[in-house]
Design a protein around this motif. Structure first.
Motif: not given
Ligand code: ZN
Length: 165
Positions: A8-13, A31-40, A55-58, A143-145
């Motif tokens: 949800g909002d406020g997570q780095v995914v 794919r073949g590179d590092e994953p994309l990180a974005y701010l949900h 609503g999805r999960a790791v 990943a999420t945090r």
């Protein structure tokens, strides 16, 4: 927060993605590179994809179909224009695929895209190259945090896969 709470909002995914057009042609992939990180919730990715990741999960893997309305917009159907290089500030290096903001007569900023640099001429479009194109994303949630206060203020993630500054 549990490691696998719903996104949800406020997570780095962090996601791996492969983007294909309706012909099955791969437009872009992480794919073949590092994953994309974005701010949900930070409008870092197209709205239709962000909505389908919520609503999805790791560990989730899924295909997200995104319409142009929720992707890069509808095509304006205005044909590309050929303009002189001199119309652009000389200090801006112009490259194919670049996005710029153009100031109209009324002072409003409009995004334009450089389709081609051809000697003294530049071919521009008012449309994102993927405007009007239905998009298919093959997604894996890696990943999420929780976002830091600084990331929330900036509106984008820092660190691996995010912004570096
Ligand atoms: Zn930042």
């Amino acid at each position: 927060m549990s490691k696998n709470s719903p996104i949800g909002d406020g997570q780095v995914v962090q996601i791996h993605y492969t983007l294909q057009d309706p012909d099955g042609e791969v437009i872009d992939t992480s794919r073949g590179d590092e994953p994309l990180a974005y701010l949900h919730g930070g409008q870092n990715i197209v709205p239709g994809l962000e909505r389908q990741i919520a609503g999805r999960a790791v560990g989730d893997k899924f295909v997200a179909e995104v319409s142009p309305e929720e992707g890069y917009g509808l095509s304006s159907e205005r044909p590309p224009q050929r303009v002189e290089r001199d119309a652009f500030p000389p200090h801006i290096p112009l490259e194919e695929g670049m996005q710029l903001m153009a100031e109209g007569d009324d002072g409003d900023l409009t995004p334009i895209w450089i389709l081609e640099v051809d000697g003294d001429d530049v071919v521009i479009s008012m449309d994102h190259p993927l405007a009007g194109v239905p998009l298919t994303f093959d997604i894996e949630i890696v990943a999420t945090r929780a976002a830091s206060a600084e990331e929330m203020a900036h509106g984008h993630p820092h660190g691996p896969g995010g912004h570096h500054h």
